[in-house]
Write a protein that holds these residues in place. Structure first.
Motif, mmCIF file in Angstrom:
data_model
loop_
_atom_site.group_PDB
_atom_site.id
_atom_site.type_symbol
_atom_site.label_atom_id
_atom_site.label_comp_id
_atom_site.label_asym_id
_atom_site.label_seq_id
_atom_site.Cartn_x
_atom_site.Cartn_y
_atom_site.Cartn_z
ATOM 1 N N TRP B 66 0.816 -1.218 0.000
ATOM 2 C CA TRP B 66 0.000 0.000 0.000
ATOM 3 C C TRP B 66 0.844 1.260 0.000
ATOM 4 C CZ3 TRP B 66 -4.279 2.532 -0.907
ATOM 5 C CH2 TRP B 66 -5.401 1.783 -1.245
ATOM 6 N N VAL B 120 -3.405 -2.046 -9.453
ATOM 7 C CA VAL B 120 -4.332 -3.140 -9.139
ATOM 8 C C VAL B 120 -3.912 -4.398 -9.897
ATOM 9 C CG1 VAL B 120 -6.721 -3.904 -9.260
ATOM 10 C CG2 VAL B 120 -6.216 -1.526 -8.726
ATOM 11 N N LEU B 121 -3.592 -4.234 -11.171
ATOM 12 C CA LEU B 121 -3.255 -5.390 -12.003
ATOM 13 C C LEU B 121 -1.933 -6.026 -11.570
ATOM 14 C CD1 LEU B 121 -4.308 -4.048 -15.520
ATOM 15 C CD2 LEU B 121 -5.570 -5.561 -13.994
ATOM 16 N N SER B 123 -0.750 -5.983 -8.509
ATOM 17 C CA SER B 123 -0.719 -6.354 -7.089
ATOM 18 C C SER B 123 -0.555 -7.860 -6.858
ATOM 19 C CB SER B 123 -1.944 -5.804 -6.363
ATOM 20 O OG SER B 123 -3.118 -6.277 -6.950
ATOM 21 N N PRO B 124 -1.105 -8.762 -7.700
ATOM 22 C CA PRO B 124 -0.830 -10.186 -7.467
ATOM 23 C C PRO B 124 0.662 -10.517 -7.520
ATOM 24 C CG PRO B 124 -2.700 -9.953 -8.916
ATOM 25 C CD PRO B 124 -2.118 -8.584 -8.747
ATOM 26 N N MET B 137 -5.124 -12.420 -0.935
ATOM 27 C CA MET B 137 -4.897 -11.773 -2.234
ATOM 28 C C MET B 137 -6.150 -11.047 -2.720
ATOM 29 S SD MET B 137 -2.401 -12.026 -4.754
ATOM 30 C CE MET B 137 -1.896 -13.638 -5.301
ATOM 31 N N GLY B 138 -7.295 -11.743 -2.605
ATOM 32 C CA GLY B 138 -8.558 -11.150 -3.070
ATOM 33 C C GLY B 138 -8.864 -9.855 -2.337
ATOM 34 N N MET B 140 -6.771 -7.900 -0.813
ATOM 35 C CA MET B 140 -5.766 -6.910 -1.221
ATOM 36 C C MET B 140 -6.208 -6.229 -2.518
ATOM 37 S SD MET B 140 -2.695 -5.976 -0.221
ATOM 38 C CE MET B 140 -2.147 -4.429 -0.833
ATOM 39 N N VAL B 141 -6.621 -7.055 -3.495
ATOM 40 C CA VAL B 141 -7.032 -6.485 -4.784
ATOM 41 C C VAL B 141 -8.262 -5.599 -4.604
ATOM 42 C CG1 VAL B 141 -7.896 -7.047 -7.082
ATOM 43 C CG2 VAL B 141 -6.005 -8.346 -6.115
ATOM 44 N N LEU B 144 -7.357 -2.310 -3.141
ATOM 45 C CA LEU B 144 -6.696 -1.451 -4.138
ATOM 46 C C LEU B 144 -7.703 -0.907 -5.149
ATOM 47 C CD1 LEU B 144 -3.377 -3.394 -4.723
ATOM 48 C CD2 LEU B 144 -3.590 -1.078 -3.847
ATOM 49 N N VAL B 145 -8.669 -1.743 -5.548
ATOM 50 C CA VAL B 145 -9.696 -1.274 -6.492
ATOM 51 C C VAL B 145 -10.482 -0.127 -5.878
ATOM 52 C CG1 VAL B 145 -11.869 -1.915 -7.614
ATOM 53 C CG2 VAL B 145 -9.913 -3.439 -7.763
ATOM 54 N N THR B 148 -7.391 3.018 -4.643
ATOM 55 C CA THR B 148 -6.588 3.831 -5.566
ATOM 56 C C THR B 148 -7.394 4.964 -6.231
ATOM 57 O OG1 THR B 148 -6.842 2.023 -7.156
ATOM 58 C CG2 THR B 148 -4.719 2.219 -6.041
#
Lengths: 261, 231
Positions: B66, B120-121, B123-124, B137-138, B140-141, B144-145, B148
């Motif tokens: 982050w 976002v893309l 981040s994985p 992971m989910g 986190m994404v 970010l969605v 951001t």
């Protein structure tokens, strides 16, 4: 047009409205506040003398913290003032942005350095107090952290104001930033509180949850009032200097220089 | 500056502006990559700085990703209004008769598409590097969605205020980072709660609230900031 005019003149006759309009004039503001500043300093000195004497010699030492708790009488009034100075700055910024009154713009901008100074005092006094009580100069306590963020907000406003050359444009930009900060400040405060309870198992509470004894309380109130008068005197002095600087070539400043008053 | 009569509908102006800015951004593809590369470099510095212990990395991973996202956003923010300000296009926007708020919103949307979406893309990948705990992971994404766009929205106010300065970028970080504090706290709290298998939907709710609030308020503040800078 004819209907509006009587309404306006009626409003002008209202002494309060008239007074506020007059205060918007730099010359009037300069002379009017000049009368108050010595009194503010005097009240500040007397109250500080009383408060400090009480704090150092009369108030008994704390049964847990010993003598070190006496720093409270500097730390807490400064902390309250640091927040109040931001509120005053934000209110002035709001007025300045809507009505574009130059005196209020200057008041908002002069409140920032004083508030920032109080924030620094709070942080320094707090960490000096933290050393004997918590065993460390700094903990990421919710209050300390939000005070630190408050300092950054102040520095942003001061930085922006000083970075733009044209004074009125600089003031308007910094006023807008102060307002954005004011909207964010409660959110920052509560998020830092949550963060603190989430990330640290136990948080150190400044007051230990216990209420303060009244014999310890009243010097604190005296000191906090003293600090308000210091702020007032400092703010008005700064604003007057700023007005003189900006209006160097104007008639009212020339009159002051010529007549010495 | 007096506003002229607007030609065309609001929507057509909005769409045209987004299309134009996207086109401009993709014509300068290498510039587009700088914030992305910056993001990767910043994240890769953390294992180098604190050691490759996977446990430690897993613990700090939400915060590191982050913070890197915050830094990368501020790096890219400077370009938000810069070229339009320098060649006078921004003044043309102001006198076009269309509300400046809408123009600011279009610019912010474009900024998110070219600077926020790549975060976002990516981040994985960052999550794998930083050994983000399994099953988070989910979350986190999602943070970010949701988060951001808030960074772009609040950042736009700061850019609007500093645009007339020669070296506004340095000041910009001082202006916006304190405002980013709540987002950083809430987003990382969500990921950390998910890592401890605690409920985390309340944090996502707060992020949504933040997104809605900043979406409704920030474009107005950004427009006001631009007007001050252009005056």
């Amino acid at each position: 047009m004819t209907e509006k005019t009587p309404n306006k003149t009626k409003l002008r006759k209202n002494p309060v409205v008239l007074f506020i309009h007059k205060l918007g004039s730099p010359a009037y503001f300069y002379h009017f506040t000049g009368k108050f500043i010595p009194w503010f300093w005097a009240i500040f000195l007397v109250l500080t003398a009383i408060g400090m004497y009480q704090a150092f010699f009369v108030v008994p030492s704390d049964y847990q913290q010993g003598e070190s708790f006496r720093i409270l009488y500097l730390h807490v009034p400064a902390a309250w003032m640091s927040l109040l100075a931001y509120i005053i700055m934000a209110v002035c910024a709001f007025i300045a942005l809507i009505w574009r009154i130059r005196v209020v713009e200057i008041l908002a901008m002069c409140s920032a350095p004083v508030g920032a100074a109080f924030t620094v005092v709070t942080l320094v006094a707090g960490s000096l107090w933290g050393r004997p009580t918590w065993g460390t100069y700094w903990v990421w306590d919710a209050r300390l952290t939000s005070e630190l963020v408050l300092l950054f907000l102040y520095l942003g406003v001061i930085g922006l104001y000083n970075a733009i050359d044209e004074p009125r444009k600089a003031a308007r930009a910094a006023c807008l930033l102060a307002l954005v900060g004011a909207v964010n400040l409660p959110i920052i405060h509560y998020s830092v509180k949550w963060w603190n309870t989430l990330h640290q198992g136990s948080s150190i509470s400044l007051m230990g949850g216990s209420s303060i004894d009244s014999s310890m309380l009243w010097p604190l109130l005296v000191m906090s009032i003293a600090v308000k008068f210091y702020y007032g005197a400092n703010l008005l002095t700064r604003s007057r200097v700023k007005l003189l600087e900006q209006d160097l070539r104007k008639g009212w400043v020339r009159n002051i220089v010529r007549e010495g008053k | 500056m007096t506003a002229g009569v607007a030609t065309g509908s609001l929507r057509s102006a909005f769409v045209a502006l987004v299309r134009r800015d996207l086109l401009l951004a993709f014509r300068r593809r290498t510039e587009l990559l700088f914030p992305v590369i910056f993001l990767l470099v910043v994240v890769s510095l953390f294992p180098l700085g604190i050691g490759p212990s996977m446990e430690l990395l897993a613990r700090i991973s939400p915060g590191v990703i982050w913070i890197a996202a915050l830094l990368s956003t501020v790096i890219s923010l400077d370009g938000l209004f810069r070229s339009d300000f320098e060649d006078g296009t921004l003044e043309q926007f102001v006198i076009s008769g269309h509300p400046l708020t809408l123009i600011a919103l279009a610019k912010i949307l474009t900024h998110w598409l070219v600077a926020g979406l790549p975060i976002v893309l990516l981040s994985p990948l960052l999550a794998v590097w930083m050994n983000l705990p399994d099953g988070t992971m989910g979350v986190m994404v999602i943070t970010l969605v949701l988060g951001t766009p808030i960074l772009s929205l609040i950042g736009a106010i700061g850019v609007g205020l500093t645009i007339s300065l020669k070296r506004g970028g340095q000041l910009l970080s001082l202006l916006v980072f304190p405002l980013y504090v709540p987002i950083l706290i809430i987003a990382t709290a969500a990921v950390m709660a998910a890592a401890d298998s605690l409920p985390y939907t309340q944090f996502l709710g707060l992020l949504v609230a933040g997104l809605i609030t900043s979406l409704t308020l920030a474009p107005f503040a950004a427009a006001a900031a631009l007007k001050i800078s252009l005056s």
